[in-house]
Write a protein that holds these residues in place. Structure first.
Motif, PDB file in Angstrom:
ATOM      1  N   LEU A 138       1.314  14.627   3.902  1.00  0.00           N
ATOM      2  CA  LEU A 138       1.015  13.266   3.465  1.00  0.00           C
ATOM      3  C   LEU A 138       1.671  12.246   4.403  1.00  0.00           C
ATOM      4  O   LEU A 138       1.048  11.260   4.803  1.00  0.00           O
ATOM      5  CB  LEU A 138       1.501  13.078   2.028  1.00  0.00           C
TER       6      LEU A 138
ATOM      7  N   HIS B 155      -0.468   9.631   6.870  1.00  0.00           N
ATOM      8  CA  HIS B 155      -0.318   8.174   6.735  1.00  0.00           C
ATOM      9  C   HIS B 155       0.678   7.575   7.719  1.00  0.00           C
ATOM     10  O   HIS B 155       0.921   6.368   7.687  1.00  0.00           O
ATOM     11  CB  HIS B 155       0.078   7.825   5.301  1.00  0.00           C
TER      12      HIS B 155
ATOM     13  N   VAL C  94       2.186   4.765  -0.355  1.00  0.00           N
ATOM     14  CA  VAL C  94       1.761   6.157  -0.392  1.00  0.00           C
ATOM     15  C   VAL C  94       2.915   6.884  -1.056  1.00  0.00           C
ATOM     16  O   VAL C  94       4.065   6.707  -0.661  1.00  0.00           O
ATOM     17  CB  VAL C  94       1.528   6.710   1.029  1.00  0.00           C
TER      18      VAL C  94
ATOM     19  N   ASP D 180       0.828  -1.199   0.000  1.00  0.00           N
ATOM     20  CA  ASP D 180       0.000   0.000   0.000  1.00  0.00           C
ATOM     21  C   ASP D 180       0.867   1.255   0.000  1.00  0.00           C
ATOM     22  O   ASP D 180       0.888   2.028   0.956  1.00  0.00           O
ATOM     23  CB  ASP D 180      -0.956   0.030   1.192  1.00  0.00           C
TER      24      ASP D 180
END
Length: 127
Positions: free
Chosen positions: A81, A85, A67, A65
């Motif tokens: 960001l 996350h 990012v 996953d």
């Protein structure tokens, strides 16, 4: 720019050697130039060393996953960001290709790193 990478089928030991040689705690995992995850020193210790299985492929322990950031993103946007996350490293991706990586340490060189560092390093509320 130009971070060293591993493929999903590369050995965990190879990833650890790259970390040692590059003095880094993470290596992007790419499949045909496309980022598919990041393997960290913590992944290696918790998911491989603790099990005594260093000869397994990276795909077995990779943090998925991904990012990612864009090359045209501001450092403020990248920090936001990372904070959102709770990650310390962001692959920089352009046209689905890895072109670099930005880390918490890179942001520390910015004008006011304390706020970004505090936000990114805080423990999640449910911890």
């Amino acid at each position: 720019s130009n971070p060293r990478t591993v493929a999903p089928g590369d050995s965990i030991q190879n990833a650890a050697r790259i970390m040692r040689d590059e003095d880094t705690g993470a290596v992007p995992v790419v499949d045909n130039g496309r980022p598919v995850g990041i393997v960290t020193d913590r992944d290696i210790v918790v998911r491989a060393v603790a099990e005594g299985e260093l000869n397994r492929p990276v795909r077995d322990i990779v943090s998925g996953d991904v990012v990612s950031a864009r090359p045209d993103m501001s450092t403020k946007e990248a920090a936001e960001l990372m904070s959102e996350h709770q990650v310390r490293r962001l692959p920089v991706v352009e046209d689905n290709r890895l072109v670099g990586i930005v880390s918490l340490g890179d942001l520390a060189e910015e004008k006011d790193p304390r706020s970004a560092l505090a936000d990114i390093s805080r423990a999640p509320a449910n911890a």
